[in-house]
Design a protein around this motif. Sequence first.
Motif, PDB file in Angstrom:
ATOM      1  N   PHE A 114       0.832  -1.208   0.000  1.00 29.31           N
ATOM      2  CA  PHE A 114       0.000   0.000   0.000  1.00 29.31           C
ATOM      3  C   PHE A 114       0.864   1.255   0.000  1.00 29.31           C
ATOM      4  CE2 PHE A 114      -2.733   3.233   1.992  1.00 29.31           C
ATOM      5  CZ  PHE A 114      -3.872   3.115   1.196  1.00 29.31           C
ATOM      6  N   ARG A 115       1.968   1.197   0.738  1.00 28.29           N
ATOM      7  CA  ARG A 115       2.833   2.376   0.843  1.00 28.29           C
ATOM      8  C   ARG A 115       3.714   2.593  -0.382  1.00 28.29           C
ATOM      9  NH1 ARG A 115       4.682   1.288   7.133  1.00 28.29           N
ATOM     10  NH2 ARG A 115       3.115   2.632   8.138  1.00 28.29           N
ATOM     11  N   SER A 116       3.998   1.532  -1.131  1.00 29.03           N
ATOM     12  CA  SER A 116       5.006   1.637  -2.191  1.00 29.03           C
ATOM     13  C   SER A 116       4.465   1.476  -3.614  1.00 29.03           C
ATOM     14  CB  SER A 116       6.102   0.585  -1.961  1.00 29.03           C
ATOM     15  OG  SER A 116       5.558  -0.725  -2.013  1.00 29.03           O
ATOM     16  N   THR A 117       3.177   1.193  -3.747  1.00 31.65           N
ATOM     17  CA  THR A 117       2.613   0.995  -5.090  1.00 31.65           C
ATOM     18  C   THR A 117       1.384   1.878  -5.279  1.00 31.65           C
ATOM     19  OG1 THR A 117       1.054  -0.778  -4.502  1.00 31.65           O
ATOM     20  CG2 THR A 117       3.353  -1.420  -4.932  1.00 31.65           C
ATOM     21  N   ASP A 118       0.661   1.655  -6.362  1.00 37.89           N
ATOM     22  CA  ASP A 118      -0.539   2.436  -6.653  1.00 37.89           C
ATOM     23  C   ASP A 118      -1.802   1.785  -6.103  1.00 37.89           C
ATOM     24  OD1 ASP A 118      -0.671   0.253  -8.319  1.00 37.89           O
ATOM     25  OD2 ASP A 118      -1.184   1.396 -10.126  1.00 37.89           O
ATOM     26  N   LEU A 119      -1.668   0.946  -5.074  1.00 35.68           N
ATOM     27  CA  LEU A 119      -2.834   0.260  -4.514  1.00 35.68           C
ATOM     28  C   LEU A 119      -3.887   1.246  -4.025  1.00 35.68           C
ATOM     29  CD1 LEU A 119      -4.355  -2.245  -3.634  1.00 35.68           C
ATOM     30  CD2 LEU A 119      -2.955  -2.307  -1.550  1.00 35.68           C
ATOM     31  N   LYS A 120      -3.452   2.357  -3.429  1.00 37.03           N
ATOM     32  CA  LYS A 120      -4.420   3.360  -2.964  1.00 37.03           C
ATOM     33  C   LYS A 120      -5.272   3.861  -4.125  1.00 37.03           C
ATOM     34  CE  LYS A 120      -4.773   7.970  -0.910  1.00 37.03           C
ATOM     35  NZ  LYS A 120      -4.034   9.101  -0.289  1.00 37.03           N
ATOM     36  N   GLN A 121      -4.632   4.158  -5.262  1.00 39.30           N
ATOM     37  CA  GLN A 121      -5.365   4.650  -6.427  1.00 39.30           C
ATOM     38  C   GLN A 121      -6.337   3.590  -6.950  1.00 39.30           C
ATOM     39  OE1 GLN A 121      -1.974   5.137  -5.984  1.00 39.30           O
ATOM     40  NE2 GLN A 121      -2.352   7.263  -5.364  1.00 39.30           N
ATOM     41  N   LYS A 122      -5.921   2.340  -6.904  1.00 34.78           N
ATOM     42  CA  LYS A 122      -6.806   1.257  -7.350  1.00 34.78           C
ATOM     43  C   LYS A 122      -8.020   1.138  -6.433  1.00 34.78           C
ATOM     44  CE  LYS A 122      -3.257  -1.526  -9.653  1.00 34.78           C
ATOM     45  NZ  LYS A 122      -2.464  -2.787  -9.601  1.00 34.78           N
ATOM     46  N   LEU A 123      -7.790   1.207  -5.122  1.00 35.41           N
ATOM     47  CA  LEU A 123      -8.905   1.114  -4.181  1.00 35.41           C
ATOM     48  C   LEU A 123      -9.848   2.313  -4.296  1.00 35.41           C
ATOM     49  CD1 LEU A 123      -7.136  -0.227  -0.955  1.00 35.41           C
ATOM     50  CD2 LEU A 123      -8.673  -1.483  -2.479  1.00 35.41           C
ATOM     51  N   ALA A 124      -9.318   3.459  -4.736  1.00 35.55           N
ATOM     52  CA  ALA A 124     -10.149   4.659  -4.879  1.00 35.55           C
ATOM     53  C   ALA A 124     -11.234   4.479  -5.934  1.00 35.55           C
ATOM     54  CB  ALA A 124      -9.271   5.859  -5.219  1.00 35.55           C
ATOM     55  N   ARG A 125     -11.075   3.511  -6.832  1.00 34.82           N
ATOM     56  CA  ARG A 125     -12.134   3.233  -7.812  1.00 34.82           C
ATOM     57  C   ARG A 125     -13.371   2.659  -7.133  1.00 34.82           C
ATOM     58  NH1 ARG A 125      -8.296  -0.558 -11.587  1.00 34.82           N
ATOM     59  NH2 ARG A 125      -6.610   0.943 -11.985  1.00 34.82           N
ATOM     60  N   TYR A 126     -13.177   2.061  -5.961  1.00 43.32           N
ATOM     61  CA  TYR A 126     -14.257   1.311  -5.318  1.00 43.32           C
ATOM     62  C   TYR A 126     -14.727   1.914  -3.999  1.00 43.32           C
ATOM     63  CZ  TYR A 126     -12.207  -2.102  -8.528  1.00 43.32           C
ATOM     64  OH  TYR A 126     -11.700  -2.728  -9.650  1.00 43.32           O
ATOM     65  N   HIS A 127     -13.955   2.875  -3.447  1.00 48.47           N
ATOM     66  CA  HIS A 127     -14.263   3.408  -2.119  1.00 48.47           C
ATOM     67  C   HIS A 127     -14.161   4.928  -2.109  1.00 48.47           C
ATOM     68  CE1 HIS A 127     -13.873  -0.665  -0.465  1.00 48.47           C
ATOM     69  NE2 HIS A 127     -12.722  -0.768  -1.099  1.00 48.47           N
ATOM     70  N   ASP A 128     -15.025   5.565  -1.326  1.00 43.89           N
ATOM     71  CA  ASP A 128     -14.923   7.010  -1.133  1.00 43.89           C
ATOM     72  C   ASP A 128     -13.656   7.382  -0.373  1.00 43.89           C
ATOM     73  OD1 ASP A 128     -17.273   7.560  -2.456  1.00 43.89           O
ATOM     74  OD2 ASP A 128     -18.507   7.567  -0.635  1.00 43.89           O
ATOM     75  N   ASP A 129     -13.239   6.527   0.562  1.00 41.28           N
ATOM     76  CA  ASP A 129     -12.065   6.819   1.394  1.00 41.28           C
ATOM     77  C   ASP A 129     -11.155   5.593   1.436  1.00 41.28           C
ATOM     78  OD1 ASP A 129     -10.184   7.574   3.263  1.00 41.28           O
ATOM     79  OD2 ASP A 129     -11.642   8.408   4.684  1.00 41.28           O
ATOM     80  N   PRO A 130     -10.335   5.399   0.413  1.00 44.49           N
ATOM     81  CA  PRO A 130      -9.495   4.198   0.369  1.00 44.49           C
ATOM     82  C   PRO A 130      -8.490   4.116   1.514  1.00 44.49           C
ATOM     83  CG  PRO A 130      -8.843   5.752  -1.343  1.00 44.49           C
ATOM     84  CD  PRO A 130     -10.130   6.258  -0.773  1.00 44.49           C
ATOM     85  N   GLU A 131      -7.999   5.254   1.987  1.00 46.79           N
ATOM     86  CA  GLU A 131      -7.061   5.245   3.118  1.00 46.79           C
ATOM     87  C   GLU A 131      -7.730   4.640   4.354  1.00 46.79           C
ATOM     88  OE1 GLU A 131      -3.959   6.541   4.023  1.00 46.79           O
ATOM     89  OE2 GLU A 131      -3.279   7.623   2.254  1.00 46.79           O
ATOM     90  N   ALA A 132      -8.937   5.094   4.661  1.00 44.06           N
ATOM     91  CA  ALA A 132      -9.631   4.591   5.846  1.00 44.06           C
ATOM     92  C   ALA A 132      -9.938   3.106   5.719  1.00 44.06           C
ATOM     93  CB  ALA A 132     -10.921   5.379   6.076  1.00 44.06           C
TER      94      ALA A 132
END
Length: 264
Positions: A154-172
């Motif tokens: 999560f810290r080193s790749t684009d996983l956050k951006q990928k999760l943002a397609r499915y969630h309003d708050d991918p970090e949370a």
Amino acid sequence: MPAQHHPVRFVEVCGHRLEYVDVPAHQLDRPPLIFLHEGLGSVSMWRDFPARVAATTGCRTVVYSRHGHGRSSPPAGPHTVRFMHDEALQVLPALRAALGVARPVLVGHSTGASMSLIHAGAGQWEVAGVVAMAPLCFTEEFNLHSIRQAKDVFRSTDLKQKLARYHDDPEAVFWSWNDIWLDPTFERWSIEDYLPGIRCPVLAILGEDDEYCTPRQIDAILKHAASSPNVEFLKLADCRHSPHRDQAETVIASLMQFIDEVSE
């Protein structure tokens, strides 16, 4: 789209606004299905799998996002050790009541499978069956090792951006899941006390290459769910933690057979 041609709706449950899709039944005398997603999942993250299951089985099919996931309302706070128990014993019964879902087959993936088993094992609500894909019954080092690795990804790749397609708050979504699993108090987490209470058939599905779930989790179900009339185990080659994506055709065929059996 999570279920083609079926709109996303919202319902108030336990003080949360939950997004859901409700595909009507098109065959009589079939149990409704409720899909419970994984720790990082949501309605849309199931992609077209629920719609395909609905079309194949003819069952009414309900798919929802837990609070803090997808487009549902934000979480009230971080997950606690009991977050799966709370979902299974408080939110799911209230959702069933709000949507009028009687005697469903619960189709759960990962933590959603754990919630399905808890709900069925509580013995308070009628359940026709449980399909547990990559279920987690207790914490083992294998789980935790993979979850530690996920933190680095999560810290080193684009996983956050990928999760943002499915969630309003991918970090949370990510940190709620990751933080509680790696909390020292979670090492004692288990749902094994609920397994003896299961009185419905269970279909447990595990990929041979699952990076989070091991056969020990299935063994726990086989050992403790002795009151279930039938526990089937489907082990899939060339399959990791998401059987519904890696081996969709096989899983759908197995679901169809299982639903046929519990409909008799």
